[in-house]
Motif scaffolding. Structure first.
Motif, mmCIF file in Angstrom:
data_model
loop_
_atom_site.group_PDB
_atom_site.id
_atom_site.type_symbol
_atom_site.label_atom_id
_atom_site.label_comp_id
_atom_site.label_asym_id
_atom_site.label_seq_id
_atom_site.Cartn_x
_atom_site.Cartn_y
_atom_site.Cartn_z
ATOM 1 N N ASN A 411 28.318 44.559 130.936
ATOM 2 C CA ASN A 411 28.136 45.770 130.203
ATOM 3 C C ASN A 411 27.518 46.756 131.179
ATOM 4 O O ASN A 411 27.105 47.762 130.640
ATOM 5 C CB ASN A 411 26.996 45.319 129.007
ATOM 6 C CG ASN A 411 27.752 44.353 127.851
ATOM 7 O OD1 ASN A 411 28.898 44.328 127.655
ATOM 8 N ND2 ASN A 411 26.777 43.608 127.393
ATOM 9 N N ALA A 412 27.229 46.294 132.251
ATOM 10 C CA ALA A 412 26.906 47.337 133.495
ATOM 11 C C ALA A 412 27.873 47.784 134.192
ATOM 12 O O ALA A 412 28.899 47.412 134.615
ATOM 13 C CB ALA A 412 25.528 46.657 133.989
ATOM 14 N N SER A 413 27.558 49.069 134.822
ATOM 15 C CA SER A 413 28.406 49.458 135.860
ATOM 16 C C SER A 413 28.416 48.302 137.250
ATOM 17 O O SER A 413 29.643 48.237 137.635
ATOM 18 C CB SER A 413 28.037 50.821 136.215
ATOM 19 O OG SER A 413 26.594 50.804 136.891
ATOM 20 N N ASP A 414 27.381 47.815 137.553
ATOM 21 C CA ASP A 414 27.043 46.902 138.641
ATOM 22 C C ASP A 414 27.449 45.607 137.842
ATOM 23 O O ASP A 414 26.409 45.071 137.267
ATOM 24 C CB ASP A 414 25.858 47.121 139.358
ATOM 25 C CG ASP A 414 25.947 46.224 140.589
ATOM 26 O OD1 ASP A 414 26.859 45.373 140.766
ATOM 27 O OD2 ASP A 414 24.947 45.900 141.135
ATOM 28 N N THR A 415 28.579 45.023 137.861
ATOM 29 C CA THR A 415 28.917 43.533 137.392
ATOM 30 C C THR A 415 28.243 42.533 137.811
ATOM 31 O O THR A 415 28.196 41.313 137.197
ATOM 32 C CB THR A 415 30.474 43.585 137.350
ATOM 33 O OG1 THR A 415 30.786 43.286 138.673
ATOM 34 C CG2 THR A 415 31.365 44.478 136.517
ATOM 35 N N SER A 416 27.479 42.496 138.969
ATOM 36 C CA SER A 416 26.778 41.343 139.682
ATOM 37 C C SER A 416 25.601 41.131 138.525
ATOM 38 O O SER A 416 24.765 42.015 138.213
ATOM 39 C CB SER A 416 26.511 41.750 140.967
ATOM 40 O OG SER A 416 25.480 42.740 140.977
ATOM 41 N N ASN A 483 34.896 30.770 142.625
ATOM 42 C CA ASN A 483 35.674 32.066 143.458
ATOM 43 C C ASN A 483 36.302 32.721 142.216
ATOM 44 O O ASN A 483 37.318 33.342 142.259
ATOM 45 C CB ASN A 483 36.827 31.361 144.199
ATOM 46 C CG ASN A 483 37.853 30.618 143.263
ATOM 47 O OD1 ASN A 483 37.494 30.051 142.033
ATOM 48 N ND2 ASN A 483 38.855 30.376 144.042
ATOM 49 N N SER A 484 35.513 32.952 140.924
ATOM 50 C CA SER A 484 35.990 33.974 139.900
ATOM 51 C C SER A 484 35.999 35.208 140.249
ATOM 52 O O SER A 484 35.079 35.848 140.909
ATOM 53 C CB SER A 484 35.017 33.612 138.794
ATOM 54 O OG SER A 484 35.128 32.206 138.182
ATOM 55 N N SER A 485 36.987 35.825 139.814
ATOM 56 C CA SER A 485 37.136 37.472 140.143
ATOM 57 C C SER A 485 36.592 38.378 139.206
ATOM 58 O O SER A 485 36.665 37.867 137.803
ATOM 59 C CB SER A 485 38.707 37.761 140.409
ATOM 60 O OG SER A 485 38.866 39.220 140.863
ATOM 61 N N TYR A 486 35.876 39.203 139.626
ATOM 62 C CA TYR A 486 35.063 40.141 138.603
ATOM 63 C C TYR A 486 36.240 41.035 138.001
ATOM 64 O O TYR A 486 35.966 41.436 136.919
ATOM 65 C CB TYR A 486 34.260 40.968 139.295
ATOM 66 C CG TYR A 486 32.901 40.434 139.876
ATOM 67 C CD1 TYR A 486 31.727 40.270 139.232
ATOM 68 C CD2 TYR A 486 32.995 39.893 141.181
ATOM 69 C CE1 TYR A 486 30.579 39.658 139.513
ATOM 70 C CE2 TYR A 486 31.708 39.067 141.721
ATOM 71 C CZ TYR A 486 30.680 38.974 140.774
ATOM 72 O OH TYR A 486 29.290 38.475 141.116
ATOM 73 N N SER A 487 37.322 41.061 138.758
ATOM 74 C CA SER A 487 38.301 42.029 137.868
ATOM 75 C C SER A 487 38.961 41.231 136.756
ATOM 76 O O SER A 487 39.792 41.846 135.947
ATOM 77 C CB SER A 487 39.156 42.589 138.785
ATOM 78 O OG SER A 487 40.177 41.532 139.692
#
Length: 653
Positions: A411-416, A483-487
């Motif tokens: 829900n944020a611009s910075d997904t970390s 190793n999950s991808s944020y995209s």
């Protein structure tokens, strides 16, 4: 006394005290000791008295000055009998002819048995110890004299043996050079004797023993302790062909690159090597007295190809030291010694394939004073050169036990994001506590204490506690794999939140002061995972679901006899539980398996499908050889019964 000298101590002031020694004897008529007086001296016969004065204690030493050697022919000043000295002594401590203390000593001293005669120059032939004992009495070390406690010594008379008959040397040294062997019928040395032993034991004398004696060849090897270095390669070309995961990182001096790390015992080791592609985050407690500087940042690192890389160091100053220092109250004075030390070191290794491309180091400095405890933090992170967000995309694609969970805030611009638990410090207050990431596969439980006043509003308290617990969960999704991808949203599972009920309008505590019901003080994190496959024999574990819930408690103000304090404490906790489930649901039972249970071994005492189970390798109740023999015997009996029941067999009779 057991020697020629005895020590004792006089307690008290010895100034003006006269010490003397006298030889005492027993009155033959009365059988009592003769009366002592203070007119003696420091010498009596062959005895001498010596006093070493002290502040409140004086050491008194009585020693014998005569010769204790046995008399040889035409010799004087010696002992004529083995029992050389039999005397009774009395030591007196007097002041102005008044006896202050007395000590009675009974001396029985035997003659010295050491040999003083001539030794033969003939060469003694020593037999081979492998086949012949070196002697029937190894403790017989002195020729022509009795050796004490050596009961097999032929020079010892029966009178001398009575002195040490109960304390003789045992084993080979004491003369037991030919012990009975286990195969002897009269031997009882075996702990577990089989039933057939009396039929196969040996009836023989000890002269025909297979025992070859205790012997020692004398060949030794000097252990070589490996040095804390790796030998240099002499072949031309590159020194290294690259690192692989787990290899220690080397320096220019061909030594290990070390950073303080936590050992298996929980203590910090200052010279622990850094392993390639293995991240860690540790905290080490120290104070100003035991503080030590680590490895210099000027040390160059071997990149893996023979080249050397200089560390890029950035220094920063910490102003808020509350998360690193536990203060000791009572030492806030102007005379306290302080020193600028390292609070934390953050290492980032940029890697590509098998080589290290760059090293970035951030050093955080601060002031540490005497009496304070510092929690130093050392972090090492390996970041791929192709990665833009420090994602580790190497090695095992699944989660590994002990590695942090991968979280994201979609829900944020910075997904970390992050999923943490408490890590208390100092007094355990929530205001001073730090957080640590949740590690995969490790159940954990932590908490901290929150200061609450007696006039605390219950609604505000619930909101404050909920806010404190929610600060640990800064994520909306958890990665299925490491190793999950944020995209790719399919690589993530959404966190199921069971938020606490809204207490503002539905719960009332009445007019009770110091009591608040339904406080969500416990945070429960349940993580469900499963084994979904294997890569090169390594199981791949994947997270299937994550649930967060709260448990409520009733808070009540705690006080002693008088509620003078206006502040109490509330403990809030966070628990993490990992639940392993099958990757696929079990196959449901058929109608035949449900209704007909005759062949179900789990629900019947008789299991026909396992009739020959004792003959298989899976049966461990008996040795396999016995099971096979019993099986063959049973098969022979069945075959014999079948043959005898045949009609043509009865015609033979």
């Amino acid at each position: 006394m057991s020697g020629t000298r005895v020590n004792s101590f006089f307690l008290g002031n010895s100034s003006g005290v006269n010490f003397s020694i006298t030889l005492r004897s027993v009155d033959e008529e009365t059988g009592k000791l003769q009366l002592a007086n203070c007119s003696g001296s420091k010498r009596a016969g062959d005895w001498h008295l010596n006093v070493t004065p002290g502040m409140n204690t004086s050491k008194v030493t009585i020693s014998l000055t005569r010769n204790l050697q046995l008399c040889l022919p035409n010799a004087t000043d010696c002992c004529t009998t083995p029992l050389c000295v039999v005397e009774m002594l009395q030591v007196l401590a007097c002041r102005d002819s008044v006896m202050l203390a007395h000590l009675l000593i009974q001396a029985e001293i035997y003659a010295n048995s050491s040999f003083t005669g001539n030794v033969s120059e003939n060469v003694t032939i020593i037999p081979n110890q492998v086949f012949h004992p070196l002697g029937s009495c190894p403790c017989d070390l002195t020729a022509g004299a009795c050796d004490v406690r050596c009961c097999c010594d032929l020079e010892c008379t029966p009178d001398l043996k009575q002195l040490f008959n109960e304390s003789c040397f045992t084993g080979v040294f004491g003369g037991d050079v030919n012990p009975p062997f286990d195969q002897l019928c009269s031997s009882q040395s075996m702990e577990y004797i089989p039933d057939w032993f009396p039929f196969l034991c040996v009836q023989s004398s000890l002269d025909n023993t297979p025992f070859l004696g205790y012997f020692y060849h004398g060949s030794t090897s000097i252990p070589r302790v490996p040095p804390f270095k790796i030998p240099l390669q002499t072949s031309p070309g590159r020194l290294f062909t690259g690192y692989k995961q787990g290899d220690p990182i080397m320096t220019e001096e061909n030594e290990y690159f070390t950073i303080p790390q936590e050992s298996m015992a929980g203590q910090c080791v200052g010279n622990a090597p850094v392993a390639y592609l293995q991240n860690f985050d540790v905290k080490c407690l120290t104070n100003l007295a035991f503080y030590k500087e680590g490895l210099s940042h000027d040390v160059r690192i071997n990149s893996g190809t023979g080249d050397f890389i200089q560390q890029n160091v950035i220094y920063r100053t910490i102003t808020d030291t509350g998360k690193f220092i536990t203060e000791n109250e009572g030492l806030h004075t102007a005379e306290v010694l302080c020193q600028n030390v390292t609070f934390a070191e953050d290492y980032t290794f940029i890697w590509k394939d098998k080589n290290i491309e760059q090293i970035n180091v951030t050093v955080f400095l601060g002031s540490l004073c005497d009496g304070e405890i510092l929690a130093q933090r050392f972090t090492v992170k390996f970041q791929s050169l192709k990665s833009t967000n420090a994602t580790v995309l190497f090695g095992n694609p699944g989660y590994q036990v002990g590695k942090p969970l991968k979280a994201a805030n979609m829900n944020a611009s910075d997904t970390s994001g992050s999923l943490n638990i408490w890590q208390p410090a100092g007094r355990g207050l929530c205001t001073l506590a730090t957080s640590a990431p949740v590690l995969f596969g490790l159940d954990s439980f932590s908490g901290c204490t929150l200061e609450v006043g007696i006039d605390e509003d219950c609604s505000l308290l619930r909101g404050n506690v909920t806010e404190k617990l929610n600060s640990l969960i800064r994520a909306t999704h958890i990665g299925k794999r490491d190793n999950s991808s944020y995209s790719d949203l399919n690589d993530w599972v959404e966190i199921i939140r069971l938020d606490p009920f809204n207490f503002d309008t539905n719960v009332s505590s009445g007019n009770l002061k110091g009591i608040c019901p339904d406080i969500p003080a416990n945070l429960n994190i349940r993580i469900i995972f499963a084994d979904v496959g294997a890569v090169q024999g390594i199981p791949q574990q994947e997270i299937l679901a994550v649930q967060i819930s709260y448990s409520t408690v009733i808070w009540q103000f705690q006080c002693g006899l008088v509620c003078g304090n206006s502040t109490s404490f509330l403990s809030i906790t966070a628990a993490v539980q990992f639940i392993k489930v099958p990757a696929q649901p079990p196959i449901p039972m058929t109608r035949f398996q449900i209704n007909y249970t005759e062949f179900d071994c789990n629900r019947n005492d008789v299991c026909w499908p396992q009739l020959f189970y004792p003959l298989t390798r899976f049966y461990t109740g008996e040795p396999y050889s016995q099971c096979l023999a019993k099986g063959l015997l049973l098969a022979f009996l069945v075959l014999l019964a079948a043959i005898m029941s045949n009609p043509w067999f009865s015609k033979l009779w």
